[in-house]
Enzyme design. Sequence first.
Site, mmCIF file in Angstrom:
data_model
loop_
_atom_site.group_PDB
_atom_site.id
_atom_site.type_symbol
_atom_site.label_atom_id
_atom_site.label_comp_id
_atom_site.label_asym_id
_atom_site.label_seq_id
_atom_site.Cartn_x
_atom_site.Cartn_y
_atom_site.Cartn_z
ATOM 1 N N HIS A 202 -2.848 21.297 -21.543
ATOM 2 C CA HIS A 202 -2.454 21.008 -22.925
ATOM 3 C C HIS A 202 -2.541 22.228 -23.846
ATOM 4 C CE1 HIS A 202 -2.691 17.019 -21.413
ATOM 5 N NE2 HIS A 202 -3.980 16.870 -21.558
ATOM 6 N N ASP B 61 0.858 -1.172 0.000
ATOM 7 C CA ASP B 61 0.000 0.000 0.000
ATOM 8 C C ASP B 61 0.908 1.239 0.000
ATOM 9 O OD1 ASP B 61 -1.573 2.092 0.822
ATOM 10 O OD2 ASP B 61 -2.736 0.883 2.246
HETATM 11 C C1 BG6 Z 1 -6.332 14.175 -20.917
HETATM 12 C C2 BG6 Z 1 -7.634 14.669 -20.396
HETATM 13 O O1 BG6 Z 1 -5.265 14.884 -20.343
HETATM 14 O O2 BG6 Z 1 -6.307 14.341 -22.344
HETATM 15 C C3 BG6 Z 1 -8.787 13.926 -21.028
HETATM 16 O O3 BG6 Z 1 -7.675 14.485 -18.978
HETATM 17 C C4 BG6 Z 1 -8.704 14.026 -22.536
HETATM 18 O O4 BG6 Z 1 -10.029 14.447 -20.579
HETATM 19 C C5 BG6 Z 1 -7.320 13.619 -23.022
HETATM 20 O O5 BG6 Z 1 -9.692 13.173 -23.076
HETATM 21 C C6 BG6 Z 1 -7.169 13.876 -24.501
HETATM 22 O O6 BG6 Z 1 -5.963 13.337 -24.931
HETATM 23 P P1 BG6 Z 1 -5.805 12.736 -26.408
HETATM 24 O O7 BG6 Z 1 -4.363 12.404 -26.508
HETATM 25 O O8 BG6 Z 1 -6.710 11.562 -26.487
HETATM 26 O O9 BG6 Z 1 -6.230 13.838 -27.332
#
Ligand code: BG6
Length: 495
Positions: A248, A96
Amino acid sequence: MITAGQNIETADPTNIVIFGAAGDLTKRKLMPALVRMIDCGLVHTDSRILGVVNNRTEEVWLSLIHDGLQEYSPHLNMNEQRWAEFSSRLNMVPGDLGDDETYGRLAEALETLGGKKNAMFYCAIPPDWYGRVANGLERVGLVEESDGYRRLVIEKPFGMNLESARELNEELQSVFNEKQIYRIDHYLGKESVQNLLVYRFANSIMEPLWNRNYIDHIQISVAETLGIEYRAKYYDHSGALRDMIQSHLMQMMTLVAMEPPVEFTADAVRDEKMKVLRAVRRFDPGQVKDQTVAAQYASGVIDGVKELAYVAEEGVSPDSVTETFAAVRFYIDNWRWQGVPFILWSGKRLQKRVSEVMIRFRKPPFNLFDSHASIPAPNALVFRLQPDEGVVLRLNAKKPGLTTDNEEMVMRAPYGADASEVGDAYEVLMHDVLTGDGTLFSRSDEVEESWEIIEPILQAWEDRVSIERYRAGTWDIAAMDTLASDCACGWHKPS
Ligand code: BG6
């Protein structure tokens, strides 16, 4: 995709330790990436993979990993022989994460396996546990780098607001030094995102156009058809602004807007990204409403399948006003970008899965071809990040025949010969951790600065009691047309 035979560096032997080794991220992303990296010789043959797992025997854990590879990565063709080779590199450490003895067992296992040499500690666990893991490692002497490197890898969210982001940074930096911490933003590992940098800085025709004199506005978007899947607990507290824009999309904005770094090294690149963030105009709470859009999906149909409304998803409260779509109109107050809107938007259950960076140029200053039928459209340069990675340039050309009327001509440059050449971000990013290259990872100051920028939006949205709704499977978000109404061609819905 990184392929065998490319001129790439094999990392030094490393113990790859995964906390949360029975979880979804491990099954879907980390293990497939490690299989590929081993195939391509990116992971040294003396490296081991250790999974820290609770409440399971090693046998059960191994079969879980095996089934995960079959289910999520059939292209890896994990037949008996390949599995035997891969699984011979795996070891499990039971325990854990809240229990000090687990870290003692891990230290012992590392000692037995590789004499406590290099180690990468990958936290594929909820962020509330990062601090606990860091402290646990420190207590058993696994942080000091006297006999090899020690690197901690964490995934977003890095906090849920400025205050919690600072606390997390402080907590981790009281154990590891900043250079040992790798904050993954998997978007930066996408080849198409890195290609954006190469387009900008390996082509001399881009630079003269890349500024307020020629660019009308920029839109950076991530549209998804997926809903929140099994993540209601996290998502309902997070929402699209935190989940996508703060991380992002703002990271991509820094790459689009930054000045050429003096060299392509971690700190030189991150210093330039940081300068962009420092120049982002702060939001006056009174203006948040005009500069942002929040919306939530209602039920609808995507690819012939009826999808539930967000509020009907399992685990979401029926009166939730969490945004599943967010847009923010940023300005960057510096010489290059003064007055150019950067519209960042992202949403779930939209009409199409597509991520793009669209640079919209200014209208031609004068229409030489006196034709009301066809006023030349402002040009656009579109970086398609996924799917169908590539670059598209939209120009105007003469219609054939006895006319000077024009029509749009689309020049497409696909990235890679086919989709299978575009690799997974986790391969790139884990290799970077193993080789100690932090260029594609977020530094603590970037994380804090981006939270600071969106903090007034979070505060303004906090007391929201209702939210605009859009039908799943559509682009029906009227407020977006308003947000981009003064931009050339308005809101760009990717086609
Ligand atoms: C993640 C988010 O960081 O990125 C998700 O938490 C999202 O909500 C995802 O769906 C999208 O990533 P990708 O690479 O699938 O465009």
